[in-house]
Write an enzyme that holds these catalytic residues in place. Structure first.
Site, PDB file in Angstrom:
ATOM      1  CB  SER A 243      59.217  13.773  46.984  1.00 29.92           C
ATOM      2  OG  SER A 243      59.677  13.567  46.180  1.00 29.92           O
ATOM      3  CB  CYS A 244      59.960   7.977  45.393  1.00 29.84           C
ATOM      4  SG  CYS A 244      58.851   7.776  44.264  1.00 29.84           S
ATOM      5  N   GLY A 245      62.276   8.410  45.082  1.00 32.55           N
ATOM      6  CA  GLY A 245      63.045   8.477  43.774  1.00 32.55           C
ATOM      7  C   GLY A 245      63.382   8.866  42.863  1.00 32.55           C
TER       8      GLY A 245
END
Length: 280
Positions: A243-245
């Site tokens: 995941s990330c932004g």
């Protein structure tokens, strides 16, 4: 070079030297997938490209523009149509780069994987590495008007992407590890999210591996270094969801893990932008 094979079957990461030597290979397609970083105050513009480049419009033609969240995966039919417009065939060999080094190119690479195309690689170090080595550049890309339509067939592979409902199930699944590529201050809520109105926070039970740790300059670290970094997380036989932004830099972690031959990998498409909005 990292994990490179013959010109008949490319791997997931190729060097600028390899691309320069193989640029005229039959069936080779070079794509620029550059986008502007959310934190970048300047609009994206470029005046130089690698020869034979075609522009992969990640934010426009290769995202679902009607979706609520940015850079959402497009439909199978949209991805196939736009890929054919870029002249991509079932037997093409695709090299993807961006002007940051390795940034949005990894997302484009992961999309091709997700839609069933395996003969695709990211250019290690991207355009900065190409320029550093003094290789030839040109001042225009190949426009779609001058490209013969391809015969690429998209086949969506659901194992490569996770969505909000999947994450709700995976949070308490001990056989899966969620790894967040954001910076440590953002992950820990000490620094505001760059998207206006998006709350700070973290997906429960996720761990933090800032994507920048995978780099040595613009290029990925050696496979040995990458393995050492991933081994810090006691991955063992777990499946990994990145995941990330907004689903961009998570794909950099997926690239690093793929180079290290980890299997059972997926990317959370909406990432924190979606989770932080829907789960208050």
């Amino acid at each position: 070079m990292l994990n490179e094979r013959s010109q008949h079957a490319i791997s997931n990461l190729v060097s600028a030297k390899w691309l320069n030597e193989n640029l005229d290979n039959e069936g080779l397609v070079v794509l620029d997938a550059t986008i502007k970083k959310v934190s970048d105050a300047h609009s994206f513009s470029s005046e130089e490209w690698i020869p034979k480049t075609r522009y992969f419009d990640l934010k426009g033609k290769f995202s679902d523009s009607a979706a609520k969240f940015p850079t959402t995966i497009p439909s199978e039919s949209q991805f196939q149509k736009e890929s054919r417009n870029l002249g991509i065939n079932t037997d093409s060999k695709i090299i993807i780069y961006d002007t940051k080094g390795i940034y949005s190119s990894a997302r484009a690479w992961w999309l091709f994987k997700t839609f069933g195309f395996e003969n695709v690689a990211v250019l290690d170090g991207g355009f900065p590495e190409w320029k550093r080595l003094g290789y030839k550049t040109v001042h225009e890309t190949i426009s779609e008007e001058n490209i013969k339509s391809g015969n690429f067939i998209a086949q969506y592979k659901p194992k490569y992407m996770r969505y909000f409902d999947d994450i709700l199930q995976l949070i308490d699944d001990r056989s899966c590890m969620i790894i967040d590529a954001r910076s440590e201050p953002r992950f820990n809520g000490l620094e505001a999210e760059p998207r206006e109105g998006l709350r700070s926070g973290t997906i429960p039970n996720s761990k933090n591996l800032p994507y920048t740790r995978l780099f040595d300059g613009h290029c990925l670290r050696t496979r040995e270094d990458l393995n050492r970094i991933f081994n810090e997380y006691n991955i063992n036989n777990k499946s990994l969801t990145f995941s990330c932004g907004s689903g961009i830099t998570a794909c950099i972690l997926a690239l690093g893990a793929t180079v290290c031959d980890y299997g059972n990998l997926s990317v959370y498409d909406g990432s924190w932008t979606e989770y932080g909005t829907l789960k208050q």
